[in-house]
Write an enzyme that holds these catalytic residues in place. Structure first.
Site, short mmCIF file in Angstrom:
data_model
loop_
_atom_site.label_atom_id
_atom_site.label_comp_id
_atom_site.label_asym_id
_atom_site.label_seq_id
_atom_site.Cartn_x
_atom_site.Cartn_y
_atom_site.Cartn_z
N ASP A 46 41.15 38.36 49.77
CA ASP A 46 41.59 39.13 50.94
C ASP A 46 40.92 40.51 50.89
O ASP A 46 40.26 40.84 49.91
CB ASP A 46 43.13 39.27 50.94
N HIS A 106 35.42 36.46 43.11
CA HIS A 106 35.61 35.10 43.65
C HIS A 106 35.29 35.03 45.13
O HIS A 106 35.71 34.09 45.80
CB HIS A 106 37.04 34.62 43.38
N CYS A 166 19.23 29.44 59.16
CA CYS A 166 18.42 28.20 59.13
C CYS A 166 18.87 27.20 60.19
O CYS A 166 18.22 26.17 60.38
CB CYS A 166 18.49 27.57 57.74
N THR A 215 48.04 39.00 37.80
CA THR A 215 47.33 37.74 37.59
C THR A 215 47.95 36.99 36.43
O THR A 215 48.42 37.57 35.46
CB THR A 215 45.81 37.98 37.36
N SER A 216 47.93 35.66 36.56
CA SER A 216 48.62 34.81 35.56
C SER A 216 47.79 34.64 34.30
O SER A 216 48.25 34.07 33.32
CB SER A 216 48.92 33.44 36.17
C1 BV8 Z 1 33.38 28.81 35.95
C2 BV8 Z 1 38.82 30.65 44.88
C3 BV8 Z 1 31.42 28.09 34.91
C4 BV8 Z 1 39.02 31.47 46.06
C5 BV8 Z 1 39.57 30.56 42.62
C6 BV8 Z 1 35.69 22.32 34.24
C7 BV8 Z 1 34.52 22.55 34.97
C8 BV8 Z 1 34.09 23.82 35.29
C9 BV8 Z 1 34.85 24.90 34.94
C10 BV8 Z 1 36.03 24.67 34.25
C11 BV8 Z 1 36.45 23.42 33.88
N1 BV8 Z 1 37.63 23.54 33.20
C12 BV8 Z 1 37.97 24.84 33.13
C13 BV8 Z 1 37.01 25.53 33.77
C14 BV8 Z 1 36.97 26.94 33.99
C15 BV8 Z 1 37.69 27.20 35.30
C16 BV8 Z 1 39.13 27.49 34.94
O1 BV8 Z 1 39.41 28.54 34.41
N2 BV8 Z 1 40.03 26.53 35.21
C17 BV8 Z 1 41.42 26.75 34.86
C18 BV8 Z 1 42.31 26.02 35.88
C19 BV8 Z 1 41.65 26.24 33.42
N3 BV8 Z 1 37.04 28.32 35.91
C20 BV8 Z 1 36.06 28.10 36.80
O2 BV8 Z 1 35.73 27.03 37.23
C21 BV8 Z 1 35.32 29.36 37.23
N4 BV8 Z 1 33.93 29.13 37.12
O3 BV8 Z 1 33.98 28.69 34.91
O4 BV8 Z 1 32.06 28.59 36.06
C22 BV8 Z 1 29.99 27.94 35.22
C23 BV8 Z 1 29.08 28.23 34.23
C24 BV8 Z 1 27.74 28.08 34.51
C25 BV8 Z 1 27.33 27.66 35.77
C26 BV8 Z 1 28.28 27.38 36.77
C27 BV8 Z 1 29.62 27.52 36.50
C28 BV8 Z 1 35.60 29.69 38.69
C29 BV8 Z 1 37.05 30.10 38.84
C30 BV8 Z 1 37.29 30.58 40.26
C31 BV8 Z 1 38.06 29.55 41.02
N5 BV8 Z 1 38.41 30.06 42.33
N6 BV8 Z 1 39.80 30.98 43.86
C32 BV8 Z 1 40.37 31.23 46.60
O5 BV8 Z 1 40.59 30.12 47.13
O6 BV8 Z 1 41.19 32.15 46.50
S1 BV8 Z 1 40.78 30.68 41.44
C33 BV8 Z 1 42.24 31.35 42.03
O7 BV8 Z 1 43.21 31.28 40.97
C34 BV8 Z 1 42.12 32.81 42.29
O8 BV8 Z 1 40.89 33.21 42.76
C35 BV8 Z 1 42.44 33.46 40.97
O9 BV8 Z 1 41.26 33.81 40.33
C36 BV8 Z 1 42.98 32.37 40.15
C37 BV8 Z 1 44.15 32.84 39.36
O10 BV8 Z 1 45.13 33.14 40.25
P1 BV8 Z 1 45.96 34.50 40.10
O11 BV8 Z 1 45.28 35.51 40.93
O12 BV8 Z 1 46.21 34.83 38.67
O13 BV8 Z 1 47.29 34.03 40.80
P2 BV8 Z 1 48.45 33.16 40.15
O14 BV8 Z 1 49.26 32.60 41.26
O15 BV8 Z 1 47.88 32.24 39.12
O16 BV8 Z 1 49.32 34.25 39.39
C38 BV8 Z 1 49.95 35.27 40.16
C39 BV8 Z 1 50.52 36.26 39.16
O17 BV8 Z 1 51.09 37.34 39.89
C40 BV8 Z 1 51.62 35.68 38.30
O18 BV8 Z 1 51.43 36.06 36.95
C41 BV8 Z 1 52.90 36.31 38.86
O19 BV8 Z 1 53.85 36.57 37.84
C42 BV8 Z 1 52.37 37.60 39.40
N7 BV8 Z 1 53.15 38.14 40.54
C43 BV8 Z 1 53.74 37.44 41.54
N8 BV8 Z 1 54.35 38.32 42.39
C44 BV8 Z 1 54.10 39.56 41.92
C45 BV8 Z 1 53.32 39.46 40.75
N9 BV8 Z 1 52.92 40.53 40.04
C46 BV8 Z 1 53.27 41.74 40.50
N10 BV8 Z 1 54.02 41.92 41.62
C47 BV8 Z 1 54.43 40.88 42.35
N11 BV8 Z 1 55.18 41.08 43.46
#
Ligand code: BV8
Length: 231
Positions: free
Chosen positions: A90, A105, A135, A172-173
């Site tokens: 956002d 991201h 393109c 972030t989690s």
């Molecule tokens: C990469 C897209 C390598 C946009 C997102 C197999 C194959 C390839 C890669 C992998 C694999 N296995 C694992 C991986 C690595 C993978 C990964 O980490 N997977 C996880 C599931 C294990 N990562 C990737 O794939 C990354 N790329 O590794 O590339 C590579 C190397 C060479 C060449 C090519 C590639 C890419 C990761 C990006 C994915 N895209 N988003 C969109 O749609 O938004 S991820 C998405 O979740 C978000 O972008 C964010 O990054 C991510 C985490 O989310 P959070 O922001 O933390 O949100 P969440 O809900 O989880 O947590 C919220 C938190 O806020 C909580 O803690 C909560 O308590 C807190 N909260 C809530 N309310 C409040 C608060 N805090 C304060 N105040 C409040 N009011």
């Protein structure tokens, strides 16, 4: 003082944008493999475009909260060099006045051509059939980083991390890499680390310190401390 801040969905939660892994988070309604991977897009591009069109419409209605505004104040303060890295797609940091936001991201407001890699400002609604302005091919996708794709600006982010005095993770989690690994990188380089979150994250034990509660309360208090009460 060089500060690197990493933000996640939690900082935008109080602005009405969903998080991913909380109780009613996005990943409880959609399978991330269907809507946040290149394979999912290849299988069903209409589903993915609909997923991002809905989030783009949500984001357009959202307003920054006190946490976004406090970070904009911190960036503008004398004596602080703030690098703001966000996982969020956002534009609430920009709306709050932050200028140098690093969207590792990608951004909902941007479009990417899957054929020629041209990027342009996205309209409200996006369809696969939209021709690329460069393109002309119908290969339009959201300019966001999906699972399995390389996040943007990684070299720059690591250089900033290693040169920081303080690394602060907000809302972030700590479950998605490489962002979740930044705290360990910072720690290895002797950088002080702090977590500001609603509750302790998956990697809270790696941080030197943590302050917990809603970002709209915790972040302005932390910024006020950093600015010596002027925050
Ligand atoms: C990469 C897209 C390598 C946009 C997102 C197999 C194959 C390839 C890669 C992998 C694999 N296995 C694992 C991986 C690595 C993978 C990964 O980490 N997977 C996880 C599931 C294990 N990562 C990737 O794939 C990354 N790329 O590794 O590339 C590579 C190397 C060479 C060449 C090519 C590639 C890419 C990761 C990006 C994915 N895209 N988003 C969109 O749609 O938004 S991820 C998405 O979740 C978000 O972008 C964010 O990054 C991510 C985490 O989310 P959070 O922001 O933390 O949100 P969440 O809900 O989880 O947590 C919220 C938190 O806020 C909580 O803690 C909560 O308590 C807190 N909260 C809530 N309310 C409040 C608060 N805090 C304060 N105040 C409040 N009011």
């Amino acid at each position: 003082m060089n500060i690197v801040v990493l933000t996640g969905a939690g900082i935008s939660a109080e602005s009405g944008l969903g998080t991913f892994r909380d109780v009613d988070g996005l990943w409880t309604k959609y399978d991330l493999n269907d809507v946040a991977t290149p394979e999912g897009f290849a299988r069903n591009p209409e589903l993915v475009q609909d997923f991002y069109n809905r989030r783009r419409a949500n984001a357009r209605r959202a307003k920054p909260n006190a946490a976004h505004e406090a970070l904009a104040r911190l960036e503008a303060a004398d004596g602080v060099s703030l690098s703001l890295v966000t996982q969020n797609v956002d534009d609430l940091h920009e709306q709050a006045g932050s200028c140098n936001v690093i969207h590792m991201h990608g951004q909902l407001a941007r479009a990417l051509c899957g054929a020629c890699a041209h990027r342009w400002d996205a309209g409200e609604m996006m369809a696969v059939s939209d021709p690329c302005p460069a393109c002309g091919r119908p290969a339009t996708r959201p300019d966001v980083v999906w699972f399995g794709e390389m996040p943007y600006h990684m070299d720059r982010i690591f250089a900033l991390l290693l040169a920081a005095d303080l690394f602060v993770s907000i809302g972030t989690s700590g479950s998605v890499y490489p962002a979740a690994g930044f705290v360990a990188e910072a720690r290895c380089s002797g950088v002080e680390t702090l977590e500001l979150n609603l509750e302790p994250s998956e990697n809270h034990h790696v941080f030197d310190g943590g302050r917990y509660g809603p970002a709209s309360e915790v972040v302005p208090l932390w910024v006020a401390d950093v600015l010596g009460g002027a925050g």
